[in-house]
Enzyme design. Structure first.
Site, short mmCIF file in Angstrom:
data_model
loop_
_atom_site.label_atom_id
_atom_site.label_comp_id
_atom_site.label_asym_id
_atom_site.label_seq_id
_atom_site.Cartn_x
_atom_site.Cartn_y
_atom_site.Cartn_z
N LEU A 37 19.69 7.65 -17.20
CA LEU A 37 20.00 6.76 -16.07
C LEU A 37 20.09 7.56 -14.78
CD1 LEU A 37 22.88 4.78 -17.82
CD2 LEU A 37 20.60 3.86 -17.30
N THR A 38 19.17 7.32 -13.87
CA THR A 38 19.24 7.98 -12.56
C THR A 38 20.49 7.50 -11.82
OG1 THR A 38 16.86 8.29 -12.39
CG2 THR A 38 18.08 8.16 -10.32
N ALA A 69 17.15 11.43 -15.40
CA ALA A 69 15.87 12.11 -15.20
C ALA A 69 16.07 13.35 -14.33
CB ALA A 69 14.88 11.15 -14.56
N HIS A 183 9.73 12.77 -20.03
CA HIS A 183 9.69 11.43 -19.42
C HIS A 183 8.23 11.02 -19.24
CE1 HIS A 183 10.58 7.90 -17.26
NE2 HIS A 183 11.55 8.32 -16.48
N ALA A 185 7.27 7.74 -19.13
CA ALA A 185 7.41 6.29 -18.99
C ALA A 185 7.53 5.88 -17.52
CB ALA A 185 8.65 5.82 -19.76
N TYR A 188 5.77 7.07 -13.77
CA TYR A 188 5.86 8.40 -13.15
C TYR A 188 4.63 9.23 -13.54
CZ TYR A 188 10.45 6.75 -11.85
OH TYR A 188 11.47 6.00 -11.32
N ARG A 276 8.86 -6.89 -21.96
CA ARG A 276 9.87 -7.80 -21.40
C ARG A 276 10.47 -8.66 -22.50
NH1 ARG A 276 11.06 -5.88 -16.35
NH2 ARG A 276 9.15 -5.39 -15.23
N GLY A 306 17.24 -3.50 -22.85
CA GLY A 306 18.04 -4.70 -22.68
C GLY A 306 18.77 -5.18 -23.92
N ARG A 328 22.55 0.12 -18.90
CA ARG A 328 23.54 -0.51 -18.02
C ARG A 328 24.87 -0.78 -18.73
NH1 ARG A 328 19.23 -4.90 -16.07
NH2 ARG A 328 18.73 -4.57 -18.27
#
EC number: 1.3.1.-
Length: 380
Positions: A37-38, A69, A183, A185, A188, A276, A306, A328
């Site tokens: 998580l940035t 990251a 990374h 994904a 980037y 999604r 999610g 989150r």
């Protein structure tokens, strides 16, 4: 204490997310992973002491944490105050953070990152253009952020970028990390090469699926040769369309990449992001789009995207994933495994504080469950 431990073990046995798991050479006590998580709180690209509290709050004995990251070079940056691991100063700054996490008994993986064209000239050395697979700029969206026009990497420059990843992996091991996550994904640099919407090259790094994946495969090979396959994982998001980065055949892309990982016996894990979520009868539902890759991959498979407690338990019980990464929810609930153990309500996350530079607010001030709660399992 023995009775409490027995109670915890009994509770965990009924909750798939809280069952133990052997990941390569590592023994995990549960399957709830802190996703990368940035957080934008590493001032001047150097990890700061407040990160000790942030990560140790979320560390449990036998738990797995992945860092935010972390840039592999001075061209890898695209956001304010994100950490790096290309200088000795950065390596030394990571060491006490890693040590503190290890003292809690947790495993700690460093995510290695290059943003590519997801940047502006102000974040680049000497104000130069960001580098990418292409010279096409990201199409501006409703966010109001305008990324700078990138410079297409010349073929002869690519080995230097690969070496930046290799050296960053070596630095991560020097800092004490248990391993690294590449990374690959979310639009980037590595995805800018892999996905056909962003790769318009005509050299050996463009065109066919094999050519488009060549860069990331060479990064993987270099890092595995440097630190060992047992210390290397990767994050991939073949279905995701962030940053103008989408592929016309995500299943073929993901399958090819998994086959490349399988060429390295003992490769630590494959961490993939779900398509999604579908909404069914008002509830978010996992579409199980990662199943082809799960079936193909020989090692530990981590799913992200999610998940809540119920869906996480289901995919572990069904064998769809070995581990589940939470972002989150873990950000807002530093004691997330404990809350899952007793099905406690979760703190709500505050999106407005995700990326601010405050060293406390929205970072280390989310409340824990009352430690005196008799029903609380001791995942701490």
């Amino acid at each position: 204490m023995a009775r409490e431990a027995e109670k915890d073990a009994a509770a965990a046995a009924e909750i798939p997310l809280l069952t133990p798991y052997k990941m390569g050479r590592f023994e995990l006590s549960h399957r709830v992973v802190l996703a990368p998580l940035t957080r934008n709180r590493s001032y001047g690209n150097v990890p700061r002491p407040h990160a000790v509290l942030y990560y140790t709050q979320r560390a449990t004995s036998g738990g797995l944490l992945v860092t935010e990251a972390t840039g592999v070079s001075d061209t890898a940056q695209g956001y304010p105050d994100t950490p790096g691991i290309w200088t000795q100063q950065q390596v030394e700054a990571w060491k006490p953070i890693v040590d503190a996490v290890h003292r809690k008994g947790a495993l700690f993986i460093c995510q290695l990152w290059h943003v590519g064209r997801v940047s502006t000239n102000e974040y680049q050395p000497d104000g130069q253009a960001p580098i990418s697979s292409t010279d096409r700029q990201i199409t501006p969206d409703d966010s109001g952020i305008v990324y700078s026009k990138p410079r297409r990497l010349r073929t002869e420059e690519i080995p230097q970028i690969i070496d930046d990843f290799r050296r960053a992996a070596r630095n991560a091991i020097e800092a004490g990390f248990d391993g690294v996550e590449i990374h690959g994904a979310h639009g980037y640099l590595l995805e800018q090469f892999m996905k056909d919407s962003a790769n318009d090259r005509s050299d050996e790094y463009g065109g066919s699926l094999e050519n488009r994946c060549r860069f990331v495969v060479e990064v993987i090979d270099a890092i595995v040769a440097e630190v060992g396959a047992h210390r290397v994982g990767i994050r991939l998001s073949p279905f995701i369309d962030y940053m103008d980065c989408v592929d016309s055949d995500p299943v073929a892309l993901g399958s090819y990449m998994v086959q490349q990982l399988n060429k390295h016996p003992g490769f630590l894990y494959c961490h993939m992001v779900e398509p999604r979520m579908a909404i069914v009868e008002g509830r978010r539902k996992i579409t199980h789009g990662l199943l082809p890759f799960r079936k193909l991959f020989n090692g530990t498979f981590i799913a992200a995207g999610g998940y809540d407690r119920e869906e996480g338990n289901k995919v572990i019980a069904d064998g769809y994933a070995d581990l589940v990464a939470y972002g989150r929810h873990f950000l807002a609930n530093p004691d997330l495994p404990k809350r899952f153990a007793i099905n406690a309500p979760l703190n709500k996350y505050n999106r407005s504080t995700f990326y601010i530079q405050d060293p406390v607010v929205g970072y280390t001030d989310y409340p824990f469950l009352d430690e005196k709660d008799e029903g609380a399992a001791t995942y701490a």
